[in-house]
Design an enzyme around this catalytic site. Structure first.
Site, short mmCIF file in Angstrom:
data_model
loop_
_atom_site.label_atom_id
_atom_site.label_comp_id
_atom_site.label_asym_id
_atom_site.label_seq_id
_atom_site.Cartn_x
_atom_site.Cartn_y
_atom_site.Cartn_z
N ASP A 131 -27.00 -82.67 87.18
CA ASP A 131 -27.51 -81.42 86.59
C ASP A 131 -29.17 -81.14 87.39
O ASP A 131 -29.69 -81.59 88.13
CB ASP A 131 -27.48 -81.17 85.05
CG ASP A 131 -27.65 -79.76 85.15
OD1 ASP A 131 -26.77 -78.72 85.34
OD2 ASP A 131 -28.54 -79.22 84.43
C1 TTP Z 1 -32.39 -74.48 93.94
C2 TTP Z 1 -30.93 -76.02 94.65
C3 TTP Z 1 -29.62 -75.76 94.13
N1 TTP Z 1 -28.30 -76.06 94.77
C4 TTP Z 1 -27.20 -76.31 93.80
C5 TTP Z 1 -27.14 -77.34 93.39
C6 TTP Z 1 -26.39 -77.29 92.14
O1 TTP Z 1 -24.16 -77.31 92.73
C7 TTP Z 1 -26.11 -75.84 91.45
C8 TTP Z 1 -26.89 -76.11 90.56
O2 TTP Z 1 -25.63 -75.80 89.12
P1 TTP Z 1 -25.21 -77.69 89.09
O3 TTP Z 1 -24.67 -75.98 86.72
O4 TTP Z 1 -26.38 -79.00 88.79
O5 TTP Z 1 -23.85 -77.85 89.42
P2 TTP Z 1 -22.73 -77.42 89.46
O6 TTP Z 1 -22.19 -76.08 88.87
O7 TTP Z 1 -22.98 -77.03 90.83
O8 TTP Z 1 -21.93 -78.22 89.65
P3 TTP Z 1 -21.22 -79.38 88.86
O9 TTP Z 1 -22.07 -78.90 87.37
O10 TTP Z 1 -19.94 -79.46 89.01
O11 TTP Z 1 -21.48 -80.87 89.12
O12 TTP Z 1 -27.27 -75.37 92.31
C9 TTP Z 1 -27.90 -75.55 95.93
O13 TTP Z 1 -27.62 -76.12 96.46
N2 TTP Z 1 -29.81 -75.67 96.27
C10 TTP Z 1 -30.77 -75.59 96.41
O14 TTP Z 1 -31.68 -75.21 96.67
#
Ligand code: TTP
Length: 199
Positions: free
Chosen positions: A70
């Site tokens: 997460d």
């Molecule tokens: C800050 C930041 C976040 N993110 C993304 C990463 C995570 O995928 C998302 C945060 O949400 P999460 O809830 O961590 O993950 P998700 O919903 O995408 O996937 P899952 O729960 O199925 O594993 O934000 C980026 O891709 N780049 C960035 O610079």
């Protein structure tokens, strides 16, 4: 067998870089901050919930190792998850403008009576963003589905004046720490296999 309990294509691509075969399981875990819960505790709890939900979906298979992760953005102790809509994304980016925030990523591995976890906090400083820039970025659609409404691996790289910590952690899966966790489970990452070589 290793499984990634995630729908995130970024996490899939990052984990693939460690050169281990893995399956992907879709899990749907509620992401709700508890009253009085710290951001770090919250991120770790949600990552663990994802990993355990994945193991459950596999019928608690004895030879499965499941990875949950997460990522949340934290500014002044306020947790910024994924924006609800464009207005929410605009508000988040306005708050991050000209400030330093933390990106906290947690990774949890679970398998047959074993659990291991790592939490990584990265400091990111944003340039001052004018309203037109924020509006154009939101209109690009990139903030959707990203914690803090930005993607450092995309257009938001241009907003970052300084970063201290884990670049892969900001994108969703801190690779150095994930490799160490996998080794503690007896899995040996092969990140430098010849077939992976790119110029
Ligand atoms: C800050 C930041 C976040 N993110 C993304 C990463 C995570 O995928 C998302 C945060 O949400 P999460 O809830 O961590 O993950 P998700 O919903 O995408 O996937 P899952 O729960 O199925 O594993 O934000 C980026 O891709 N780049 C960035 O610079």
């Amino acid at each position: 067998m290793l499984y990634l309990a995630s729908q995130s294509p970024r996490r899939r691509d990052l984990l693939a870089r460690l050169g281990l075969p893995f399956g992907q399981i879709d899990v749907d875990v509620p992401e709700v901050l508890g009253a009085g819960e710290s951001a770090a505790d919250y991120v770790l709890r949600v990552a663990a919930d994802k990993a355990r939900a994945g193991l459950q979906a596999l019928g608690e298979s004895a030879d499965a190792v499941v990875l949950g992760a997460d990522t949340e953005v934290v500014l002044d102790d306020v947790v910024f998850g994924k924006p609800r809509d464009d207005a929410d994304a605009f508000r988040m980016l306005q708050a991050l403008s000209g400030r330093t925030h933390q990106v906290i990523s947690a990774v949890v591995l679970v398998g047959a009576g074993q659990q291991a976890q790592a939490t990584v906090a990265t400091e990111v400083t944003f340039d001052v963003l004018d309203t037109d820039t924020i509006a154009a970025y939101v209109a690009s659609g990139e903030p959707h589905g990203k914690a803090g409404a930005y993607a450092i691996q995309g257009g938001a790289e241009l907003f970052v004046t300084r970063m201290a910590g884990s670049h892969s952690g900001v994108i969703g899966l801190p690779l150095q720490q994930t490799a160490a966790l996998l080794r503690s489970f007896g899995l040996q990452p092969q990140p430098f296999a010849p077939h992976d070589h790119k110029a």
